[in-house]
Design a protein around this motif. Structure first.
Motif, PDB file in Angstrom:
ATOM      1  N   ASP A 589      49.936  48.942  37.350  1.00  0.00           N
ATOM      2  CA  ASP A 589      50.147  48.140  38.549  1.00  0.00           C
ATOM      3  C   ASP A 589      49.270  48.590  39.699  1.00  0.00           C
ATOM      4  OD1 ASP A 589      51.290  50.545  39.046  1.00  0.00           O
ATOM      5  OD2 ASP A 589      53.281  49.782  39.573  1.00  0.00           O
ATOM      6  N   GLU A 590      48.080  49.159  39.368  1.00  0.00           N
ATOM      7  CA  GLU A 590      47.219  49.641  40.446  1.00  0.00           C
ATOM      8  C   GLU A 590      45.749  49.614  40.044  1.00  0.00           C
ATOM      9  OE1 GLU A 590      47.877  53.729  41.319  1.00  0.00           O
ATOM     10  OE2 GLU A 590      47.947  54.336  39.217  1.00  0.00           O
ATOM     11  N   ILE A 591      44.893  49.606  41.039  1.00  0.00           N
ATOM     12  CA  ILE A 591      43.457  49.694  40.839  1.00  0.00           C
ATOM     13  C   ILE A 591      43.090  51.141  40.564  1.00  0.00           C
ATOM     14  CG2 ILE A 591      41.230  49.514  41.999  1.00  0.00           C
ATOM     15  CD1 ILE A 591      42.318  47.071  43.468  1.00  0.00           C
ATOM     16  N   LEU A 592      42.347  51.367  39.489  1.00  0.00           N
ATOM     17  CA  LEU A 592      41.902  52.727  39.159  1.00  0.00           C
ATOM     18  C   LEU A 592      40.550  53.035  39.778  1.00  0.00           C
ATOM     19  CD1 LEU A 592      42.914  53.180  35.410  1.00  0.00           C
ATOM     20  CD2 LEU A 592      44.199  53.742  37.482  1.00  0.00           C
ATOM     21  N   ASP A 593      39.719  52.002  39.956  1.00  0.00           N
ATOM     22  CA  ASP A 593      38.383  52.220  40.533  1.00  0.00           C
ATOM     23  C   ASP A 593      38.034  50.994  41.363  1.00  0.00           C
ATOM     24  OD1 ASP A 593      35.749  52.671  41.188  1.00  0.00           O
ATOM     25  OD2 ASP A 593      35.174  53.368  39.190  1.00  0.00           O
ATOM     26  N   PRO A 594      37.860  51.174  42.675  1.00  0.00           N
ATOM     27  CA  PRO A 594      37.594  50.016  43.540  1.00  0.00           C
ATOM     28  C   PRO A 594      36.138  49.559  43.522  1.00  0.00           C
ATOM     29  CG  PRO A 594      37.702  52.001  44.844  1.00  0.00           C
ATOM     30  CD  PRO A 594      38.047  52.411  43.445  1.00  0.00           C
ATOM     31  N   ALA A 595      35.256  50.285  42.844  1.00  0.00           N
ATOM     32  CA  ALA A 595      33.852  49.867  42.787  1.00  0.00           C
ATOM     33  C   ALA A 595      33.736  48.530  42.071  1.00  0.00           C
ATOM     34  CB  ALA A 595      33.017  50.930  42.082  1.00  0.00           C
ATOM     35  N   THR A 596      32.644  47.842  42.340  1.00  0.00           N
ATOM     36  CA  THR A 596      32.432  46.536  41.717  1.00  0.00           C
ATOM     37  C   THR A 596      31.447  46.650  40.560  1.00  0.00           C
ATOM     38  OG1 THR A 596      30.528  45.853  43.063  1.00  0.00           O
ATOM     39  CG2 THR A 596      32.743  45.471  43.979  1.00  0.00           C
ATOM     40  N   ALA A 597      31.498  45.635  39.690  1.00  0.00           N
ATOM     41  CA  ALA A 597      30.503  45.479  38.632  1.00  0.00           C
ATOM     42  C   ALA A 597      29.786  44.175  38.919  1.00  0.00           C
ATOM     43  CB  ALA A 597      31.171  45.439  37.258  1.00  0.00           C
ATOM     44  N   ALA A 598      28.500  44.263  39.244  1.00  0.00           N
ATOM     45  CA  ALA A 598      27.765  43.083  39.703  1.00  0.00           C
ATOM     46  C   ALA A 598      27.766  41.983  38.650  1.00  0.00           C
ATOM     47  CB  ALA A 598      26.335  43.468  40.060  1.00  0.00           C
ATOM     48  N   GLY A 599      27.681  42.362  37.372  1.00  0.00           N
ATOM     49  CA  GLY A 599      27.688  41.346  36.329  1.00  0.00           C
ATOM     50  C   GLY A 599      28.953  40.519  36.370  1.00  0.00           C
ATOM     51  N   ALA A 600      30.116  41.160  36.537  1.00  0.00           N
ATOM     52  CA  ALA A 600      31.387  40.445  36.600  1.00  0.00           C
ATOM     53  C   ALA A 600      31.484  39.605  37.862  1.00  0.00           C
ATOM     54  CB  ALA A 600      32.543  41.436  36.527  1.00  0.00           C
ATOM     55  N   ASP A 601      31.024  40.176  39.005  1.00  0.00           N
ATOM     56  CA  ASP A 601      31.059  39.408  40.254  1.00  0.00           C
ATOM     57  C   ASP A 601      30.250  38.122  40.113  1.00  0.00           C
ATOM     58  OD1 ASP A 601      32.558  41.437  41.362  1.00  0.00           O
ATOM     59  OD2 ASP A 601      30.836  42.434  42.285  1.00  0.00           O
ATOM     60  N   GLN A 602      29.068  38.233  39.528  1.00  0.00           N
ATOM     61  CA  GLN A 602      28.225  37.051  39.330  1.00  0.00           C
ATOM     62  C   GLN A 602      28.883  36.038  38.388  1.00  0.00           C
ATOM     63  OE1 GLN A 602      23.676  38.631  39.514  1.00  0.00           O
ATOM     64  NE2 GLN A 602      24.939  39.557  37.935  1.00  0.00           N
ATOM     65  N   ASP A 603      29.473  36.567  37.302  1.00  0.00           N
ATOM     66  CA  ASP A 603      30.107  35.672  36.320  1.00  0.00           C
ATOM     67  C   ASP A 603      31.284  34.922  36.939  1.00  0.00           C
ATOM     68  OD1 ASP A 603      28.326  36.369  34.316  1.00  0.00           O
ATOM     69  OD2 ASP A 603      29.604  37.963  33.512  1.00  0.00           O
ATOM     70  N   ILE A 604      32.067  35.613  37.766  1.00  0.00           N
ATOM     71  CA  ILE A 604      33.210  34.952  38.393  1.00  0.00           C
ATOM     72  C   ILE A 604      32.735  33.884  39.368  1.00  0.00           C
ATOM     73  CG2 ILE A 604      35.145  35.305  39.989  1.00  0.00           C
ATOM     74  CD1 ILE A 604      35.508  38.088  38.680  1.00  0.00           C
ATOM     75  N   ALA A 605      31.733  34.225  40.172  1.00  0.00           N
ATOM     76  CA  ALA A 605      31.205  33.248  41.122  1.00  0.00           C
ATOM     77  C   ALA A 605      30.649  32.023  40.398  1.00  0.00           C
ATOM     78  CB  ALA A 605      30.117  33.890  41.980  1.00  0.00           C
ATOM     79  N   MET A 606      29.899  32.262  39.305  1.00  0.00           N
ATOM     80  CA  MET A 606      29.311  31.155  38.571  1.00  0.00           C
ATOM     81  C   MET A 606      30.378  30.299  37.901  1.00  0.00           C
ATOM     82  SD  MET A 606      26.149  30.120  38.003  1.00  0.00           S
ATOM     83  CE  MET A 606      26.748  28.495  38.425  1.00  0.00           C
ATOM     84  N   ALA A 607      31.424  30.951  37.352  1.00  0.00           N
ATOM     85  CA  ALA A 607      32.512  30.210  36.718  1.00  0.00           C
ATOM     86  C   ALA A 607      33.226  29.322  37.735  1.00  0.00           C
ATOM     87  CB  ALA A 607      33.501  31.170  36.064  1.00  0.00           C
ATOM     88  N   LEU A 608      33.460  29.856  38.947  1.00  0.00           N
ATOM     89  CA  LEU A 608      34.119  29.059  39.978  1.00  0.00           C
ATOM     90  C   LEU A 608      33.265  27.871  40.392  1.00  0.00           C
ATOM     91  CD1 LEU A 608      35.571  31.942  42.170  1.00  0.00           C
ATOM     92  CD2 LEU A 608      36.919  30.174  41.003  1.00  0.00           C
ATOM     93  N   TRP A 609      31.955  28.097  40.515  1.00  0.00           N
ATOM     94  CA  TRP A 609      31.063  27.005  40.916  1.00  0.00           C
ATOM     95  C   TRP A 609      31.062  25.895  39.866  1.00  0.00           C
ATOM     96  CZ3 TRP A 609      28.862  25.959  45.446  1.00  0.00           C
ATOM     97  CH2 TRP A 609      27.885  24.951  45.475  1.00  0.00           C
ATOM     98  N   LEU A 610      30.938  26.277  38.591  1.00  0.00           N
ATOM     99  CA  LEU A 610      30.921  25.283  37.517  1.00  0.00           C
ATOM    100  C   LEU A 610      32.266  24.569  37.410  1.00  0.00           C
ATOM    101  CD1 LEU A 610      29.008  27.297  34.770  1.00  0.00           C
ATOM    102  CD2 LEU A 610      28.132  25.367  36.094  1.00  0.00           C
ATOM    103  N   ALA A 611      33.365  25.307  37.607  1.00  0.00           N
ATOM    104  CA  ALA A 611      34.692  24.697  37.541  1.00  0.00           C
ATOM    105  C   ALA A 611      34.891  23.713  38.680  1.00  0.00           C
ATOM    106  CB  ALA A 611      35.769  25.779  37.583  1.00  0.00           C
TER     107      ALA A 611
END
Length: 857
Positions: A589-611
């Motif tokens: 129930d918690e975040i273990l690492d607050p750093a981001t993964a650019a590949g995932a950030d890009q994939d989420i943004a692209m998925a939202l745009w296409l959706a």
């Protein structure tokens, strides 16, 4: 007025009138009612094969029935100019059934007249035989039983001549043998016919006459056995090496549940209810007649002969095996004869002869009228075959000749005659190895169309069909004909009560089925709660795993699951204080690492745009723009006059005076799309610069293959690229799991934007990928900087990654890799990436395969 004398003088006109009425009643609307039944198609298709291909069956002939019946149908087809003379092939068969019935009615008249000497009795027997709605329902159909009945009646008629000679016994034996070669159940009439031979023979010749009659019959029937023997198909074969007459008859004898006839769940009890529903008056006549005939037969030898014929076949019906509704057919003429004879006898006892004859006619006509009133003339009015004929026309106009079409036997010959060899009988698809294992390779997903009918639904519900229900569960209804029908239909529950309807189902393509199963398997394996994607092996949820779930939902057009996965991602991972990007790791129930993964950030943004574009949802587009803005702020850096996307916020910090970059995150296709969402930033330049960095990675020191590596550090001042071995050891400079995603992202640029640099890059990489493949015909998990395999174990991440590169640059090799490595796990009998328990890997394999098959948005 002396009615008997008038009738005798004008008997020929009585016969002509009867046969005209019979022909009119049976002929009018015979091509419209009843619906075309599967067995009709079987016998007509075999007759067609005999006439056109000199074979006993379109498929392998397996001795389920002797071929005498369809030999006659084939001869009819020859005499009438082929099986398309009357329209569809079954129409030709029904025309022949009309001829057979008229001939049978004539024989019923002859037998009734010979047994009683009374034309009125004979005429009454013909009326009952021909005018019952139940009788008409079956007598119109192309059934071997109708032909068999004619042979049995002929055999009996030959024994009822005024003076019986040896030639009559000879021809009677031939006719009975022909009856058995038409439908084997005719043997049940054998004892009664042998008794008739005994009765009509001279006392001194009876033994010889019976033996002679039996011998002639056996010689005719033995032809079938000799035929099987000469073909080497008489005795049972081991391991199904060939068909066998004996094996087939063993199976035939064992058909059915073996439930005693008096049990409620027996076939006979079920069909008694069906027969009663169709014509209760005839069934009442039949029951009363048989009961009275048994008693009368002790005193009247003529009634005894007909009673024995009826009861002999009755034994077949009560044996406890399979009983099909049309099995009643062979009893109808003998019930009709007995009814007319008994009615005549009854009135003769209580009334004078003229009055008895008149009362008999009134009784018979009243009975026939009641049967007609109850039947409501549906056989003259209803048209049940229109849907079937419409389905045939639709297939010819809309389905390619080479497509695999499954249909019941009713319309099979019409499509086979149209050079549609991919069209197959539903029964053969389920049971014939040449079709099931040959044409369909044992896989229902090789079916293209199901032309669904009542028979196919019925057999699926009974469990006789296995492949067809699976294909149906993965098919889409595209056309149906069920207007104004009298059937209750529930396809999901496999219920159909009548055959006056047809439907066309398009079975999903293999890859569509596989994607659907992969998606359902993914959700059941990894989704928890309302939208969390969890790795069951360690309990981790990653931003990359959530992104993969969103992409897969998008690809499957599953907006509900997309919404849930995005909502969980937003609520739990998008909570960084400095931006709207996503913490990459969560557990419990918690975040273990607050750093981001650019590949995932890009994939989420692209998925939202296409959706947002796919489902016309502005909310998604707005969310995508916010994320794209923060990707620019936090994950894009300017190095030596070029833009580069680093591994993420936290990974953008300097490591040994450089930025850490994962080549598998560089997504030029996305950046071109981001340029539409964010016109204030030079995303097109970011896309072009991505190829500069990929080229530098190919040319960096130590990289002898030129392939992308796992992770690199780009010097913040000089732009020099080196493997990030200081941080991750030698593995950082290898080509491995993370590297293959580079090809997916570049291939996407080629597919979406036809980017010249994407094609150029992939064309350079393809020969190196081919070298890796040529050594082992598989792809290992890791290759060192010299292209030597480090981990030889086959790895699907590597396979699908290589596939995405080859799909653009070397399609021939791509097909080989796809066929050998991907198909068994992707479109196998049980698709689902067996053994993959990491949701990131699962979604990656699916998306890489989707790119190769051009299934991505």
């Amino acid at each position: 007025m002396n009615w008997p004398e008038i009738i005798r003088k004008n008997e020929k006109w009585l016969i002509v009138g009867l046969l005209v009425v019979v022909a009119a009643v049976h002929g009018f609307n015979m091509w419209g009612f009843p619906y075309l039944e599967n067995d009709e198609g079987v016998y007509v298709s075999r007759a067609w094969a005999l006439l056109n291909e000199s074979k006993l069956d379109i498929y392998t002939y397996w001795y389920d029935h002797a071929p005498g019946g369809w030999m006659l149908i084939s001869a009819w087809g020859f005499l009438t100019g082929g099986f398309d003379t009357f329209g569809i092939a079954i129409n030709s068969g029904r025309a022949f059934m009309l001829v057979i019935h008229i001939a049978s009615a004539a024989l019923v008249y002859f037998i009734g007249k010979r047994l009683t000497g009374n034309p009125l009795v004979a005429a009454g027997a013909v009326l009952i035989f021909s005018m019952s709605p139940l009788a008409i329902y079956f007598q119109r159909r192309v059934l071997l039983d109708n032909i068999m009945v004619w042979w049995v009646l002929l055999s009996l008629a030959l024994l009822l001549r005024k003076r019986v000679h040896l030639s009559h016994i000879f021809y009677s034996g031939l006719a009975f043998g022909a009856a058995v070669l038409t439908k084997e159940s005719a043997v049940m009439f054998g004892p009664a016919l042998a008794y008739a031979v005994y009765v009509v023979s001279q006392p001194s010749q009876r033994r010889f006459a019976i033996v002679f009659w039996l011998l002639i019959s056996m010689v005719v029937v033995s032809w079938f056995v000799v035929f099987a023997g000469l073909k080497g198909e008489l005795w049972p074969a081991t391991a199904g090496e060939h068909v066998s007459l004996i094996s087939s008859y063993r199976n035939f004898a064992g058909r059915g549940e073996g439930v005693p006839f008096w049990r409620e769940n027996s076939d006979l009890r079920f069909n008694l209810a069906d027969w009663w529903l169709r014509d209760p008056y005839f069934m009442a006549i039949a029951g009363g007649t048989l009961a009275a005939a048994i008693g009368a037969s002790f005193r009247n030898i003529k009634i005894r002969i007909i009673t024995l014929l009826a009861l002999g076949y009755g034994v077949f019906l009560i044996r406890g095996g399979l009983v099909i509704n049309f099995y009643l057919l062979p009893m109808i003429p003998f019930i009709a004869l007995l009814a007319a004879m008994l009615i005549s006898k009854g009135y003769q006892r209580i009334l004078s002869r003229p009055a008895a004859g008149a009362m008999m006619i009134i009784t018979l006509l009243s009975g026939v009228a009641l049967m007609q009133i109850y039947g409501q003339g549906s056989y003259l009015r209803d048209n049940e075959t229109t849907p079937q004929i419409a389905a045939l026309k639709w297939v010819k106009e809309n389905v390619k000749a080479g497509d695999n079409v499954v249909i019941d036997d009713t319309l099979l010959v019409d499509l086979r005659a149209d050079n549609r060899d991919g069209t197959n009988s539903a029964w053969k698809v389920e049971s014939d190895p040449e079709v099931k294992e040959g044409a369909l390779q044992g896989d229902w997903r090789n079916i293209d169309y199901l032309i669904l009918s009542h028979e196919m639904v019925k057999q699926s519900e009974r469990g006789a069909f296995k492949l067809i229900p699976e294909a149906l569960a993965n098919a889409t209804l595209i056309k149906e004909w069920r207007e104004d029908n009298g059937s209750f239909i529930d396809i999901q529950k496999l219920i159909s009560t009548n055959g006056d309807w047809m439907s066309v189902y398009k079975v999903q393509a293999k890859d569509e089925i596989a994607f659907s199963k992969l998606w359902s398997g993914y959700l059941s394996r990894f989704r928890q709660g309302y939208g969390q994607i969890v790795n069951p092996s360690n309990g981790f949820t990653t931003s990359a795993g959530q992104a993969g779930g969103m992409w897969m939902a998008l690809m499957q057009d599953d907006q509900d699951n997309f919404d849930e996965i995005w909502r969980w991602t937003k609520h739990h991972l998008q909570n960084r204080a400095t931006d709207n990007l996503f913490s990459w790791l969560w557990k419990g129930d918690e975040i273990l690492d607050p750093a981001t993964a650019a590949g995932a950030d890009q994939d989420i943004a692209m998925a939202l745009w296409l959706a947002g574009e796919k489902w016309d949802k502005a909310e998604y587009l707005d969310e995508a723009k916010i994320i794209i803005n923060d990707i620019w702020r936090q994950e894009v850096r300017w190095v030596d006059g070029r833009y580069v996307v680093t591994v993420g916020a936290g990974g953008a910090e300097l490591y040994y005076d450089g930025y850490l970059v994962n080549p598998g995150y560089l997504s030029p296709a996305y950046y071109r799309m981001f340029a539409e969402a964010d016109s204030l930033r030079p995303w097109q330049t970011v896309a072009q610069d991505a190829y500069v960095w990929l080229d530098k990675i190919s040319q960096m020191e130590g990289n002898q293959t030129g392939l992308p590596v796992q992770k690199v550090i780009i010097d913040s001042k000089s732009g020099e690229v080196r493997a990030a071995t200081q941080l991750f050891g030698d593995e950082a400079g290898w080509t491995g799991e993370n590297s293959w995603m580079t090809f997916w992202r570049v291939s996407l640029d080629a597919q979406w934007w036809q980017a010249p640099k994407a094609y150029a890059y992939l064309n350079r990489m393809a020969p190196e990928v081919e070298k890796l493949w040529s050594k082992h015909k598989q792809f290992g998990k890791y290759y060192d900087e010299k292209g030597q395999i480090v981990d030889p174990a086959g790895n699907m991440t590597s396979v699908t990654g290589a596939l995405t590169a080859l799909s653009i640059a070397d399609n021939d090799l791509a097909r080989e890799v796809y066929g050998r490595q991907v198909v068994p796990k992707f479109t196998g009998i049980e698709p689902g990436w067996p053994g993959v328990m990491d949701p990131e890997v699962f979604s990656w394999l699916t998306l890489a395969t989707a790119l190769y098959l051009d299934r991505l948005p």
